[in-house]
Design a protein around this motif. Structure first.
Motif, PDB file in Angstrom:
ATOM      1  N   SER A 307     -25.923   9.678  24.440  1.00  0.00           N
ATOM      2  CA  SER A 307     -25.503  10.903  25.116  1.00  0.00           C
ATOM      3  C   SER A 307     -25.423  12.068  24.129  1.00  0.00           C
ATOM      4  O   SER A 307     -25.174  11.873  22.932  1.00  0.00           O
ATOM      5  CB  SER A 307     -24.141  10.688  25.777  1.00  0.00           C
ATOM      6  N   ASN A 308     -25.601  13.286  24.634  1.00  0.00           N
ATOM      7  CA  ASN A 308     -25.406  14.487  23.825  1.00  0.00           C
ATOM      8  C   ASN A 308     -24.032  15.108  24.058  1.00  0.00           C
ATOM      9  O   ASN A 308     -23.741  16.178  23.510  1.00  0.00           O
ATOM     10  CB  ASN A 308     -26.495  15.525  24.130  1.00  0.00           C
ATOM     11  N   TRP A 309     -23.220  14.440  24.870  1.00  0.00           N
ATOM     12  CA  TRP A 309     -21.861  14.917  25.125  1.00  0.00           C
ATOM     13  C   TRP A 309     -20.939  14.281  24.087  1.00  0.00           C
ATOM     14  O   TRP A 309     -20.812  13.060  24.022  1.00  0.00           O
ATOM     15  CB  TRP A 309     -21.446  14.548  26.546  1.00  0.00           C
ATOM     16  N   LEU A 310     -20.301  15.099  23.279  1.00  0.00           N
ATOM     17  CA  LEU A 310     -19.542  14.610  22.128  1.00  0.00           C
ATOM     18  C   LEU A 310     -18.478  13.577  22.490  1.00  0.00           C
ATOM     19  O   LEU A 310     -18.371  12.546  21.802  1.00  0.00           O
ATOM     20  CB  LEU A 310     -18.923  15.783  21.371  1.00  0.00           C
ATOM     21  N   PRO A 311     -17.638  13.796  23.532  1.00  0.00           N
ATOM     22  CA  PRO A 311     -16.628  12.771  23.858  1.00  0.00           C
ATOM     23  C   PRO A 311     -17.235  11.405  24.129  1.00  0.00           C
ATOM     24  O   PRO A 311     -16.654  10.372  23.745  1.00  0.00           O
ATOM     25  CB  PRO A 311     -15.942  13.341  25.098  1.00  0.00           C
TER      26      PRO A 311
END
Length: 406
Positions: A307-311
């Motif tokens: 994923s490119n979503w940090l969380p």
């Protein structure tokens, strides 16, 4: 209990000797991993200072783990004659001093030479610590004690990375390595002060002459070679993720600072819990039934890092770290129970493949990072973990030699 019975008894959970040995081995694991892996978050800094690619910079870690892998077998033979504690203390002191000397390296070649020598010195610590636990611990307490040792390793890996990241961000990488070396010396002193003397170690003057027969014995076993292969695959995957996640987080769109990259190592705290938790589960339900299950956690975490979503990336790294330390705790304690003789050599072989995986897979994955970015890294590690899962399922069908091996 009579004096003669006490003299030959094994260490059990809750006893004063268990507390002392656990404290000592925690510091031992801390020192070995802090000294070995403190350079990992410095790889991007070294890339900039010495004009290196990611794969070239990874050699600062790979030469150490490669040299450590080679020296493990020789150290196990030496320990069969000299004893466990003296060699472990010497290894910790020499490795700490070499880390301090690394801070004064004038070229990358000098730094690599000292890091390789450090790897040779550290060969006197990990396998012998596992052999010490296998000899001195009561069988039903081995999983917990091994988990505590590995939790010290996890804490050391975290602390070494965090210290080097923060100090290199605000001062320099040289000061960072010097500070880690001083911490290693303090850990060596506490280790020497706390570890009980061996009560079940029997010196073998012909350690070198018995090495070939010991190798034949362990490689002819139905389970040990599979555990060795598993260690190669697990550690190769783990070290590769932490090698190149730093490059990913320093680049767009995240633009982390060096200190924030080091903060990722706080995930090792999950490893501290995971190793002890897995050790307790293995002692209760059997290693063969728990190992493959905790490895699925590691695999799931790897996939989330796409994923490119940090969380979600953070959650993925957390699960990956948790699953690795749980798996390593179970596999390493299994070696201690499976080996019926020459336990130091069995532990050394497990760790030989463990650190060889770190060196080989860690550097090879750097090539994929250069060509395919993070998806290329995940592709390689996904294949590696798939092989590891197949090995774990193979081990699940392995008949135990003794009840305590479950």
């Amino acid at each position: 209990m009579s004096l003669s019975a006490a003299a030959i008894s094994h260490i059990t959970v809750g006893s004063p000797e268990f507390k002392r040995s656990s404290r000592a081995l925690f510091f031992g694991g801390f020192s070995a991993f802090a000294l070995l892996y403190s350079v990992q978050p410095l790889m991007p800094v070294l890339s900039h200072e010495f004009a290196l690619s990611a794969a070239q910079s990874s050699m600062v870690l790979s030469v150490s783990t490669g040299a450590l892998a080679v020296s493990l077998v020789a150290s196990s033979a030496v320990s069969e004659r000299l004893g466990r504690k003296p060699l472990m203390v010497a290894a910790m002191v020499v490795a700490a001093l070499l880390t301090i000397l690394c801070a004064f390296a004038q070229s990358y070649a000098q730094l690599l030479a000292m890091r390789a020598t450090l790897g040779v010195a550290l060969g006197g610590m990990p396998a012998i610590a596992m052999a010490y636990l296998g000899e001195e611990m009561e069988p039903t307490s081995l999983g917990v004690s091994m988990g505590l040792y590995i939790s010290g390793s996890a804490f050391g890996g975290m602390a070494g990375r965090v210290i080097s990241s923060v100090l290199s961000d605000h001062f320099s990488w040289r000061l960072a390595l010097a500070a880690v070396g001083v911490a290693g010396l303090l850990a060596a002193w506490e280790f020497w002060r706390s570890l009980p003397a061996s009560r079940h170690f029997v010196p073998v003057s012909s350690g070198w002459r018995t090495l070939p027969s010991g190798l034949r014995l362990h490689f002819s076993d139905a389970g040990l070679p599979w555990l060795f292969v598993l260690s190669f695959l697990l550690m190769g995957s783990f070290i590769s993720l932490y090698n190149y996640i730093a490059y990913r987080l320093l680049a767009a769109p995240f633009h982390f600072s060096q200190s924030l990259v080091g903060a990722v190592s706080f995930m090792y705290l999950l490893g501290i819990y995971g190793s002890v938790w897995a050790g307790r589960l293995a002692d209760r339900y059997g290693r063969r039934h728990v190992l493959w299950a905790v490895m699925t956690i590691m695999f799931a975490g790897l996939l989330l890092t796409l994923s490119n979503w940090l969380p979600l990336i953070v959650v993925g790294v957390a699960l990956f770290t948790y699953g690795f330390f749980a798996s390593h705790s179970i596999a390493s304690s299994w070696v201690g129970r499976r080996a019926t003789s020459n336990k130091a050599l069995a532990s050394a072989l497990y760790l030989f493949f463990y650190y060889l995986g770190s060196s080989v897979v860690g550097s090879a994955t750097g090539v994929m990072w250069g060509r395919g970015g993070w998806p290329g890294v995940v592709l390689v590690l996904g294949f590696t973990l798939t092989l590891a899962m197949l090995v774990a399922l193979r081990l699940r069908r392995l008949a135990p030699l003794v009840q305590a091996e479950r």
